[in-house]
Design a protein around this motif. Structure first.
Motif, short mmCIF file in Angstrom:
data_model
loop_
_atom_site.label_atom_id
_atom_site.label_comp_id
_atom_site.label_asym_id
_atom_site.label_seq_id
_atom_site.Cartn_x
_atom_site.Cartn_y
_atom_site.Cartn_z
N GLY A 219 0.79 -1.23 0.00
CA GLY A 219 0.00 0.00 0.00
C GLY A 219 0.81 1.27 0.00
O GLY A 219 0.26 2.38 0.14
N MET A 220 2.13 1.17 -0.19
CA MET A 220 3.01 2.34 -0.10
C MET A 220 2.81 3.28 -1.29
O MET A 220 2.64 2.83 -2.42
N ILE A 221 2.82 4.58 -1.01
CA ILE A 221 2.82 5.57 -2.07
C ILE A 221 4.16 6.31 -2.05
O ILE A 221 4.89 6.27 -1.07
N TYR A 222 4.48 6.95 -3.17
CA TYR A 222 5.79 7.58 -3.32
C TYR A 222 5.64 9.09 -3.35
O TYR A 222 4.63 9.62 -3.83
N GLY A 247 0.20 9.91 -15.56
CA GLY A 247 -0.36 8.66 -15.10
C GLY A 247 0.23 8.25 -13.76
O GLY A 247 1.44 8.29 -13.58
N GLY A 248 -0.62 7.85 -12.82
CA GLY A 248 -0.15 7.44 -11.51
C GLY A 248 -0.01 8.56 -10.51
O GLY A 248 0.37 8.32 -9.36
N PHE A 249 -0.31 9.81 -10.92
CA PHE A 249 -0.27 10.94 -9.99
C PHE A 249 -1.49 10.90 -9.08
O PHE A 249 -2.61 10.68 -9.52
N PHE A 250 -1.26 11.11 -7.77
CA PHE A 250 -2.35 11.11 -6.81
C PHE A 250 -2.76 12.52 -6.39
O PHE A 250 -3.92 12.91 -6.51
N ALA A 251 -1.81 13.28 -5.87
CA ALA A 251 -2.13 14.62 -5.36
C ALA A 251 -0.85 15.38 -5.09
O ALA A 251 0.24 14.81 -5.08
N ALA A 252 -1.00 16.69 -4.87
CA ALA A 252 0.14 17.53 -4.50
C ALA A 252 -0.28 18.42 -3.34
O ALA A 252 -1.44 18.85 -3.26
N GLN A 253 0.68 18.69 -2.44
CA GLN A 253 0.40 19.52 -1.27
C GLN A 253 1.62 20.39 -0.95
O GLN A 253 2.76 19.97 -1.16
N THR A 254 1.36 21.59 -0.46
CA THR A 254 2.45 22.42 0.05
C THR A 254 2.92 21.84 1.38
O THR A 254 2.10 21.48 2.23
N LEU A 255 4.23 21.74 1.55
CA LEU A 255 4.75 21.27 2.83
C LEU A 255 4.40 22.27 3.93
O LEU A 255 4.33 23.48 3.68
N PRO A 256 4.20 21.79 5.15
CA PRO A 256 3.83 22.70 6.24
C PRO A 256 4.81 23.84 6.46
O PRO A 256 4.41 24.92 6.89
N ASN A 257 6.10 23.63 6.17
CA ASN A 257 7.08 24.71 6.36
C ASN A 257 7.23 25.59 5.12
O ASN A 257 8.07 26.49 5.10
N LYS A 258 6.45 25.31 4.09
CA LYS A 258 6.43 26.07 2.84
C LYS A 258 7.78 26.06 2.10
O LYS A 258 8.04 26.92 1.26
N VAL A 261 6.82 21.84 -2.49
CA VAL A 261 5.53 21.20 -2.79
C VAL A 261 5.81 19.72 -3.03
O VAL A 261 6.69 19.37 -3.83
N VAL A 262 5.06 18.86 -2.36
CA VAL A 262 5.25 17.43 -2.50
C VAL A 262 4.22 16.85 -3.46
O VAL A 262 3.03 17.19 -3.38
N ALA A 263 4.68 16.01 -4.37
CA ALA A 263 3.78 15.31 -5.29
C ALA A 263 3.78 13.83 -4.94
O ALA A 263 4.84 13.24 -4.71
N PHE A 264 2.59 13.23 -4.90
CA PHE A 264 2.45 11.82 -4.56
C PHE A 264 2.09 11.02 -5.81
O PHE A 264 1.29 11.47 -6.64
N GLY A 265 2.69 9.83 -5.93
CA GLY A 265 2.39 8.98 -7.07
C GLY A 265 2.42 7.52 -6.69
O GLY A 265 2.83 7.15 -5.59
N LYS A 266 2.01 6.68 -7.64
CA LYS A 266 1.94 5.25 -7.35
C LYS A 266 3.32 4.59 -7.43
O LYS A 266 3.49 3.46 -6.96
N ASN A 267 4.29 5.28 -8.01
CA ASN A 267 5.66 4.78 -8.05
C ASN A 267 6.60 5.98 -8.15
O ASN A 267 6.15 7.13 -8.27
N THR A 268 7.89 5.71 -8.10
CA THR A 268 8.87 6.80 -8.12
C THR A 268 8.77 7.63 -9.40
O THR A 268 8.81 8.87 -9.36
N TRP A 269 8.61 6.94 -10.54
CA TRP A 269 8.55 7.65 -11.81
C TRP A 269 7.35 8.60 -11.86
O TRP A 269 7.49 9.77 -12.28
N ALA A 270 6.21 8.12 -11.42
CA ALA A 270 5.01 8.97 -11.43
C ALA A 270 5.21 10.18 -10.52
O ALA A 270 4.83 11.31 -10.87
N ALA A 271 5.80 9.96 -9.36
CA ALA A 271 6.01 11.07 -8.42
C ALA A 271 6.99 12.09 -9.00
O ALA A 271 6.76 13.30 -8.91
#
Length: 722
Positions: A219-222, A247-258, A261-271
């Motif tokens: 269940g790990m995401i990258y 393909g494989g992109f899940f979401a992106a969020q600003t890091l709390p310390n600004k 920006v972190v991008a999440f994906g189903k594998n390293t390449w997607a991220a």
């Protein structure tokens, strides 16, 4: 490489139906013993033996290729008289009271201290386990303990014999002696052996060794992070519309310390692809915007009026009148660029949720920093953070920064992901080269006075560099206003230099800096040994003889350096007038002397051979020592030949190995290493081979060309290396 996470037999003692004996030091430093049920009590186990006789040594210092798994295991196995082939290793959990570095008072690896701080601790743990087993066997057989011998994991008395595992259950019920007897050097069988197979060799050869990059959990995401292109920049806003097409992109969020920006994906390449597709608006109001040339000019300007006196004996201002009256003066200025660590395995870290909190999978160099950092970000108590240490593919100081930067980033990514599934943060090589935590830029200026007899009468030495430890948890190292890592190698030089004044100024920049293999010695060693060669040239002295004349055999460390210098002179066949280079340096309590044999044709330089002599106390693992000297030399050559991190308007110019080039096979010289015979306490070997290598090569180039190299990398002097 993807391998399922497992203990792969490292914890045989936990298998059903086995009993394991653990021996170590409790929090008060007293040896204690107990069975597996006592693991959670206030003990500090280093030795585990199961009912099959398999010994597991608990390694408190992580393995990044420097040989700790072999060295620490050697100490235990020596005193235990274990069968080397039946000894396994496991890394210690995060527990500062039980597994602290005795030199630091914190759980961490660095400063070439792993064997030095653990030498007696691990030997006594092995000796205590042996004593328990002998007493248990004596009781079982009804014989006097003095009649028992132990060899290669077998216990014998007359016609009776048995392996360790047969006596574990009984030994676990006994009280360990508080101060077990350890062997004398003449009794060593494993310590000093040339034939021991490294404990990490097989797994690394077969691909079964688990590195942090290998972690793959269900269940790990990258995660991949887009960081500010200028150090100190912060996120204003971002647009992920293009990332959504990956393909494989899940979401992106600003890091709390600004900070990114972190991008999440189903594998390293997607991220990675999604991260690169993000559009971010940055605030650079607090960022570094200078270019390298301006930053170096600012360093040079600070040399005019040093902020601090770094010499405990000679105020800098007192040296000038002595220089005015000197028969001759030698003036020189040296500059050094930022350098990246560039470990083979870029930074990465996996955080997974557990019933008690989280588990951090990392090639963790400093659990003392990682654990509270992750806990604070996730709103947990440190005890709720388990650190699972794995092999690391190099570090050179990068993984030991006081902010635990990539661990903190992984924790922030885990936090904004919702904390439901494991998150693996991976840095690319480009992230690593551009990501900061560099060896700091520095500048030196020296003026040396000599009399008519060629003797030094005064030495004015000035350094400008950013402090590594000020403003960090290591700030307790600061002496007065002086960061010792900025001046080490100059302030602690073994040479008897009269009227030696040292000035220091702290450069300021948002560019994050960190220790780099051999820390301040990386620049101070080059400068000191270049200057010593300049003095020898100007006064017509042999470089080796001059240095020997400035060392006093009645001083313990100077006597050690004399031995190293004489040994390298012997193995190299050095003769007065040689067109070769010499350098010697004391760092991490170890003496290393180097003779460099080079060929120079026009502007092309080839280093043919390096002769290295090292005095590092008792040689626990001679093969590891040689490997560290050879590796340190290669690491130094990479740096001095052509490596530098430069900035244009605050942004790093280099991005990967094509423009931050590592040493090539054909450029690596033959290296002959000789180890000074000693029964002294072991000292560091992971870093001391680096500082003298560069100046030995530079002095050899001067010997053949008459051209001094004062600005690194050497390509700035017009040389290329073949």
């Amino acid at each position: 490489m993807t391998i399922n996470v497992s203990r792969r037999g490292f914890l045989k003692g936990t298998a059903a139906g086995t009993t394991a004996l653990l021996v170590g030091l409790n929090a008060k430093g007293v040896l204690a013993a107990g069975d597996m049920a006592a693991v959670a009590t206030d003990m500090n186990p280093f030795v585990k033996i199961d009912s099959n006789g398999v010994v597991t040594v608990i390694i408190k210092h992580f393995e990044m290729g420097q040989g700790t798994t072999t060295g620490l295991t050697t100490l235990v196995a020596e005193e235990l008289d274990a069968d080397w082939d039946a000894v396994e290793i496991d890394f210690a959990p995060a527990d500062v009271e039980r597994y602290k570095n005795l030199f630091f008072g914190a759980q961490g690896t660095g400063g070439s201290t792993s064997i030095a701080n653990s030498f007696m601790q691990y030997r006594e743990a092995g000796a205590a386990a042996r004593d328990l087993l002998v007493r248990a066997a004596a009781d079982s057989w009804g014989v006097d303990a003095g009649s028992i011998t132990v060899e290669n994991g077998m216990i014998k008395s007359g016609s009776k014999s048995g392996h360790f595992g047969e006596f574990v259950a009984a030994a676990a019920t006994m009280e360990a002696v508080e101060k077990p007897a350890v062997k004398t050097p003449d009794q060593f069988k494993l310590i000093g052996s040339e034939k021991l197979h490294r404990k990490d060799n097989t797994g690394k050869t077969t691909g079964t060794a688990m590195f942090a990059m290998d972690v793959n959990l269900p269940g790990m995401i990258y995660a991949a992070i887009l960081r500010s292109p200028k150090f100190g920049g912060t996120v204003v806003s971002f647009d992920d519309s293009s990332a959504k097409e990956v393909g494989g992109f899940f979401a992106a969020q600003t890091l709390p310390n600004k900070a990114g920006v972190v991008a999440f994906g189903k594998n390293t390449w997607a991220a990675f692809q999604a991260r690169d597709a993000l559009s971010v608006e940055w605030d650079f109001s607090a960022a570094e915007t200078r270019s390298s040339d301006q930053m170096m000019d600012d360093h040079r300007a600070m040399l005019d009026s040093p902020a601090f006196d770094a010499s405990h004996e000679t105020p800098l201002a007192s040296v000038a009148p002595l220089l005015d009256g000197a028969a001759k003066t030698i003036d020189a200025e040296f500059t050094f660029p930022f350098l990246a660590h560039a470990p083979l395995e870029p930074e990465n870290c996996t955080i997974e949720p557990t019933d008690f909190g989280v588990r951090v999978h990392d090639g963790c160099q400093f659990p003392t920093f990682t654990r509270p950092t992750v806990a604070a970000i996730l709103g947990l108590e440190p005890a709720q953070v388990e650190v699972k240490t794995l092999y690391a593919g190099g570090s050179y100081g990068r993984r030991a920064n006081a902010t635990s930067d990539y661990n903190a980033e992984a924790a922030m990514a885990f936090a904004v992901s919702g904390k439901k599934v494991p998150v693996k943060l991976v840095w690319s090589r480009e992230d690593d080269i551009k990501g900061g935590y560099y060896r700091p830029m520095s500048a030196h200026r020296a003026k040396i006075g000599v009399d008519a007899d060629g003797k030094i009468t005064g030495w004015d030495h000035r350094i400008a560099t950013k402090s590594i430890v000020k403003g960090t948890p290591f700030a307790g190292m600061v002496q007065g206003d002086v960061d010792p890592t900025s001046v080490e190698g100059v302030a602690e030089s073994l040479y008897n230099v009269p009227n030696f004044g040292i000035g220091l100024s702290d450069f300021e920049t948002p560019v994050p800096i960190n220790w780099w293999r051999s820390v301040g010695h990386t620049h101070t060693g080059f400068v000191m040994e270049s200057l010593m060669d300049m003095v020898a040239t100007e006064t017509g002295q042999d470089p080796i003889e001059m240095r020997l004349s400035m060392l006093d055999a009645s001083n313990a460390n100077q006597a050690r350096m004399i031995e190293a210098i004489k040994l390298v002179r012997e193995i190299s066949g050095w003769k007065a007038g040689d067109k070769r280079g010499f350098a010697a340096h004391f760092s991490f309590n170890t003496c290393v002397a180097v003779v460099a044999d080079v060929t120079v044709e026009d502007t092309s330089v080839h280093v043919n051979k390096l002769f290295m002599a090292v005095e590092c106390g008792v040689a626990v693992n001679p093969d590891v020592i040689r490997a560290q000297m050879e590796g340190g030399a290669g690491f130094a050559l990479s740096a001095i030949y052509r490596n530098e991190i430069t900035l244009t308007d605050g942004e790093v110019d280099q991005y990967n190995f094509p423009d931050y080039e590592m040493l090539r096979n054909h450029e690596m010289p033959e290296v002959e290493v000789a180890i000074v015979s000693s029964n002294g306490a072991p000292t560091g070997v992971g870093e001391p081979g680096v500082p003298p290598t560069g100046p030995a090569v530079a002095n050899a180039i001067f010997a053949q060309t008459g051209k001094r190299i004062m600005d690194l990398p050497m390509t700035k002097a017009g040389f290329d290396f073949v």
